[in-house]
Design a protein around this motif. Sequence first.
Motif, short mmCIF file in Angstrom:
data_model
loop_
_atom_site.label_atom_id
_atom_site.label_comp_id
_atom_site.label_asym_id
_atom_site.label_seq_id
_atom_site.Cartn_x
_atom_site.Cartn_y
_atom_site.Cartn_z
N GLY A 14 -7.56 -6.52 33.79
CA GLY A 14 -8.32 -5.15 34.53
C GLY A 14 -7.78 -3.90 33.58
O GLY A 14 -6.37 -3.84 33.13
N GLU A 15 -8.53 -2.78 33.03
CA GLU A 15 -8.14 -1.97 32.62
C GLU A 15 -8.03 -0.31 33.32
O GLU A 15 -9.76 -0.09 32.96
CB GLU A 15 -8.31 -2.29 31.52
N PRO A 16 -7.57 0.08 34.38
CA PRO A 16 -8.68 1.01 35.33
C PRO A 16 -8.01 2.07 33.69
O PRO A 16 -7.42 2.27 33.28
CB PRO A 16 -7.76 1.10 36.17
N LYS A 90 -7.72 -5.57 22.07
CA LYS A 90 -6.43 -4.95 21.68
C LYS A 90 -5.14 -5.94 21.81
O LYS A 90 -4.70 -5.38 21.05
CB LYS A 90 -6.76 -3.63 22.12
N SER A 91 -4.76 -5.80 22.86
CA SER A 91 -3.39 -6.32 23.43
C SER A 91 -3.68 -7.36 21.83
O SER A 91 -1.91 -7.21 21.83
CB SER A 91 -3.86 -6.93 24.08
N THR A 92 -3.79 -8.04 21.74
CA THR A 92 -3.84 -9.43 20.77
C THR A 92 -3.06 -8.64 19.29
O THR A 92 -2.64 -9.22 19.25
CB THR A 92 -4.88 -10.27 20.62
N MET A 202 1.58 1.46 21.95
CA MET A 202 1.85 1.35 22.93
C MET A 202 0.12 0.65 23.57
O MET A 202 -1.11 1.13 23.08
CB MET A 202 1.27 3.26 23.49
N ASP A 203 0.05 0.11 24.38
CA ASP A 203 -0.81 -0.68 25.28
C ASP A 203 -1.71 -0.60 25.92
O ASP A 203 -1.05 -0.67 26.92
CB ASP A 203 -0.24 -2.50 24.75
N GLU A 204 -2.77 0.27 25.70
CA GLU A 204 -2.80 0.80 26.91
C GLU A 204 -1.54 1.67 28.01
O GLU A 204 -1.78 1.70 29.49
CB GLU A 204 -3.72 0.57 27.96
MG LIG Z 1 -4.92 -4.85 27.03
#
Ligand SMILES: [Mg+2]
Length: 298
Positions: A14-16, A90-92, A202-204
């Motif tokens: 989840g990405e608020p 993206k995180s990957t 920087m990951d979110e």
């Molecule tokens: Mg991510």
Amino acid sequence: MSDPMTPNPQVVGGEPGTVAVTVSSKGQPATYRHEPVAETPKLRLSHVSISYIDRAGQATEAVRDVSFDILNKPDCGEIVVFLGPSGCGKSTILKAIAGLLAPTQGEITVDGQPVTDVGRDRGMVFQAYTSFGWLTVRENLEYGLRLQGVPKEERRKQSDKYLQSVGLADFADRYPKDLSGGMKQREAIARTLINRPKVVLMDEPFGALDPQTRWGMQSLLLDVSRTEDNTILFVTHDVSEAVYLGDTVYVLSPRPARILHKVDVPAFPVHDVALKSAPEFRAVEKKLLDLLYSPAER
Ligand SMILES: [Mg+2]
Ligand SMILES: Nc1ncnc2c1ncn2[C@@H]1O[C@H](COP(=O)(O)OP(=O)(O)O)[C@@H](O)[C@H]1O
């Protein structure tokens, strides 16, 4: 990675955020073509594809044929944003650059050297907070320098500088549990920057913060990045955040992540709260939204 104390990151579900991106497959056709530069770039991804394989041998393709160069700009900080929908990969991409996972295909180089592992030239700030709860804010900041054998006096000088620049000077001797969410992320940023990595990932990092704190953190990051000579790769699914922070925005497709477009953001003379409603800011937001949605869906 610059931050040897960071525990193994967990994939955070989840990405608020505020303006979530849902990219349509009917969006405008890709315009991005990678044209490799002749000189050695600071960071290069060359035809990077990444698939996760589960225990049953089932593959999930997360990243497909991603290539880009980020040049060396001496004495000049830069923020490059990757904008894409939740779950696109993206995180990957960031984890591969950090050296936390190896690409299935392709190559990643920093200053021409292949990335094979975590290294001090790259530092990562995660969405979830990752400090040592039993160390004070200052001790957390100084931890990496300590591992490098930096003498106490120099460590103190550096931690003073970075505590000051993120506005935590008065909290140096407190413990992470005493910090608010925004303060924790400021500590995480200072803890990464103090090691002077060439590339900051920087990951979110502001995804879990309330909108007002988030806006303050974006301004702080801009201020800090202007005084540091490093490249920040900032991942987000928030269009407004991308325009506010980015010098360049790469627009990603839904999973598997591919780069669809590269958008240069004009250098706004002043970054303040009024900018976000200014016509020149809105125009770039609209451009990104136009690239993400087909006209029928708006
Ligand atoms: Mg991510
Ligand atoms: N460890 C893993 N094993 C299997 N699939 C994964 C793993 N990590 C992520 N994925 C999948 O890969 C895709 C991309 O994930 P991720 O890079 O975290 O996306 P984003 O950061 O853009 O939200 C998602 O579909 C996710 O479910």
